[in-house]
Scaffold this motif. Structure first.
Motif, mmCIF file in Angstrom:
data_model
loop_
_atom_site.group_PDB
_atom_site.id
_atom_site.type_symbol
_atom_site.label_atom_id
_atom_site.label_comp_id
_atom_site.label_asym_id
_atom_site.label_seq_id
_atom_site.Cartn_x
_atom_site.Cartn_y
_atom_site.Cartn_z
ATOM 1 N N ILE A 60 35.672 26.392 42.840
ATOM 2 C CA ILE A 60 36.021 26.474 44.261
ATOM 3 C C ILE A 60 37.483 26.856 44.418
ATOM 4 O O ILE A 60 37.816 27.799 45.129
ATOM 5 C CB ILE A 60 35.743 25.135 44.982
ATOM 6 N N ASN A 61 38.356 26.141 43.743
ATOM 7 C CA ASN A 61 39.797 26.359 43.878
ATOM 8 C C ASN A 61 40.228 27.507 42.979
ATOM 9 O O ASN A 61 40.429 27.321 41.784
ATOM 10 C CB ASN A 61 40.556 25.075 43.530
ATOM 11 N N LEU A 62 40.338 28.673 43.585
ATOM 12 C CA LEU A 62 40.691 29.885 42.859
ATOM 13 C C LEU A 62 41.821 30.615 43.572
ATOM 14 O O LEU A 62 41.917 30.536 44.798
ATOM 15 C CB LEU A 62 39.485 30.832 42.788
ATOM 16 N N PRO A 63 42.639 31.358 42.818
ATOM 17 C CA PRO A 63 43.671 32.162 43.482
ATOM 18 C C PRO A 63 43.053 33.384 44.169
ATOM 19 O O PRO A 63 41.944 33.786 43.848
ATOM 20 C CB PRO A 63 44.578 32.587 42.318
ATOM 21 N N LEU A 88 26.167 29.414 42.095
ATOM 22 C CA LEU A 88 26.326 27.986 41.859
ATOM 23 C C LEU A 88 27.797 27.647 41.709
ATOM 24 O O LEU A 88 28.556 28.407 41.103
ATOM 25 C CB LEU A 88 25.586 27.568 40.586
ATOM 26 N N TYR A 89 28.178 26.518 42.265
ATOM 27 C CA TYR A 89 29.543 26.036 42.111
ATOM 28 C C TYR A 89 29.606 25.115 40.909
ATOM 29 O O TYR A 89 28.732 24.260 40.712
ATOM 30 C CB TYR A 89 29.999 25.268 43.353
ATOM 31 N N LEU A 90 30.628 25.304 40.091
ATOM 32 C CA LEU A 90 30.919 24.448 38.955
ATOM 33 C C LEU A 90 32.402 24.125 39.068
ATOM 34 O O LEU A 90 33.254 24.968 38.788
ATOM 35 C CB LEU A 90 30.604 25.178 37.645
ATOM 36 N N THR A 91 32.705 22.916 39.529
ATOM 37 C CA THR A 91 34.068 22.618 39.953
ATOM 38 C C THR A 91 34.443 21.163 39.702
ATOM 39 O O THR A 91 33.583 20.329 39.438
ATOM 40 C CB THR A 91 34.203 22.954 41.459
ATOM 41 N N GLY A 94 34.563 17.366 43.325
ATOM 42 C CA GLY A 94 33.317 16.663 43.598
ATOM 43 C C GLY A 94 33.439 15.648 44.717
ATOM 44 O O GLY A 94 33.380 14.450 44.478
ATOM 45 N N ASN A 95 33.607 16.129 45.946
ATOM 46 C CA ASN A 95 33.654 15.218 47.082
ATOM 47 C C ASN A 95 32.627 15.677 48.118
ATOM 48 O O ASN A 95 32.143 16.809 48.081
ATOM 49 C CB ASN A 95 35.071 15.151 47.668
ATOM 50 N N GLN A 96 32.304 14.797 49.035
ATOM 51 C CA GLN A 96 31.242 15.069 50.003
ATOM 52 C C GLN A 96 31.532 16.313 50.841
ATOM 53 O O GLN A 96 30.642 17.127 51.077
ATOM 54 C CB GLN A 96 31.025 13.856 50.914
ATOM 55 N N GLU A 97 32.762 16.482 51.269
ATOM 56 C CA GLU A 97 33.114 17.639 52.095
ATOM 57 C C GLU A 97 32.862 18.949 51.344
ATOM 58 O O GLU A 97 32.316 19.906 51.896
ATOM 59 C CB GLU A 97 34.571 17.560 52.536
ATOM 60 N N ALA A 98 33.254 18.988 50.061
ATOM 61 C CA ALA A 98 33.053 20.198 49.265
ATOM 62 C C ALA A 98 31.566 20.486 49.074
ATOM 63 O O ALA A 98 31.131 21.640 49.168
ATOM 64 C CB ALA A 98 33.746 20.056 47.911
ATOM 65 N N VAL A 99 30.780 19.448 48.843
ATOM 66 C CA VAL A 99 29.336 19.632 48.664
ATOM 67 C C VAL A 99 28.700 20.132 49.962
ATOM 68 O O VAL A 99 27.883 21.060 49.946
ATOM 69 C CB VAL A 99 28.667 18.319 48.182
ATOM 70 N N TYR A 103 26.772 23.824 50.310
ATOM 71 C CA TYR A 103 25.391 24.039 50.739
ATOM 72 C C TYR A 103 25.308 24.690 52.113
ATOM 73 O O TYR A 103 24.337 25.387 52.410
ATOM 74 C CB TYR A 103 24.590 22.742 50.664
ATOM 75 N N SER A 104 26.339 24.533 52.920
ATOM 76 C CA SER A 104 26.392 25.232 54.207
ATOM 77 C C SER A 104 26.517 26.737 54.006
ATOM 78 O O SER A 104 26.140 27.519 54.873
ATOM 79 C CB SER A 104 27.564 24.729 55.049
ATOM 80 N N SER A 105 27.048 27.140 52.863
ATOM 81 C CA SER A 105 27.194 28.559 52.546
ATOM 82 C C SER A 105 25.988 29.103 51.788
ATOM 83 O O SER A 105 26.033 30.191 51.252
ATOM 84 C CB SER A 105 28.465 28.789 51.730
ATOM 85 N N SER A 106 24.924 28.315 51.756
ATOM 86 C CA SER A 106 23.673 28.694 51.074
ATOM 87 C C SER A 106 23.829 28.853 49.567
ATOM 88 O O SER A 106 23.139 29.665 48.952
ATOM 89 C CB SER A 106 23.086 29.975 51.679
ATOM 90 N N ALA A 107 24.708 28.079 48.980
ATOM 91 C CA ALA A 107 24.815 28.077 47.520
ATOM 92 C C ALA A 107 23.538 27.469 46.948
ATOM 93 O O ALA A 107 22.890 26.640 47.598
ATOM 94 C CB ALA A 107 26.025 27.264 47.076
ATOM 95 N N GLN A 108 23.191 27.876 45.745
ATOM 96 C CA GLN A 108 21.974 27.369 45.127
ATOM 97 C C GLN A 108 22.219 26.156 44.232
ATOM 98 O O GLN A 108 21.274 25.623 43.658
ATOM 99 C CB GLN A 108 21.292 28.480 44.316
ATOM 100 N N GLY A 109 23.461 25.713 44.142
ATOM 101 C CA GLY A 109 23.736 24.534 43.341
ATOM 102 C C GLY A 109 25.196 24.143 43.388
ATOM 103 O O GLY A 109 26.073 24.966 43.658
#
Length: 141
Positions: A60-63, A88-91, A94-99, A103-109
């Motif tokens: 998630i946190n990328l330049p 899929l996000y691998l980050t 791991g907090n509720q807001e990020a999750v 999923y609001s962006s239609s990520a598959q995982g």
């Protein structure tokens, strides 16, 4: 979905890139892995490449272009969206807001990075195993 296609990994931490590559090698997956340190380079590659990737693993946190921004751009791009590339996000975020955002962006995982090498192997084995067995709309062309 091209199950033999490239696995796009967007991760700016070179140590995490190294560990992921080691895990993939020990699991003996034949999919080529292509690494990017930022979302913008990954987006440019996806636009310019003729290959159909198998899946995208993104931090998630990328330049330049973070994982959420990249996902939005991919979702809004009709041509790339039709390729049905699992995102899929691998980050470490791991907090509720990020999750919720993921999923609001239609990520598959959404996966939180493992702290042990054996856990990383198990996580990657689960992810790849699932998507190798999964069907997508473009599997029937």
């Amino acid at each position: 979905m091209n199950k033999n296609g490239e696995i796009i990994i967007i991760e700016d931490d070179t140590d995490d890139q190294f560990l992921m590559e080691q895990a993939f090698e020990t699991l003996e997956y034949t999919n080529k892995r292509v690494y990017f340190a930022d979302g913008l380079d990954a987006l440019e590659y996806l636009h310019s490449s003729d290959t159909l990737p198998f899946l995208i693993l993104s931090d998630i946190n990328l330049p330049k272009l973070n994982g959420f921004e990249l996902r939005k751009k991919l979702s809004n791009d009709a041509e790339l969206n039709l390729k049905c590339i699992p995102y899929l996000y691998l980050t470490t975020a791991g907090n509720q807001e990020a999750v919720i955002d993921a999923y609001s962006s239609s990520a598959q995982g959404f996966f939180v990075k493992a702290t042990k090498f054996s856990e990383l192997q198990e996580m990657l084995q689960t992810i790849i195993g699932y998507w190798k067995k999964c069907s997508a709309p473009n599997d029937f062309d």
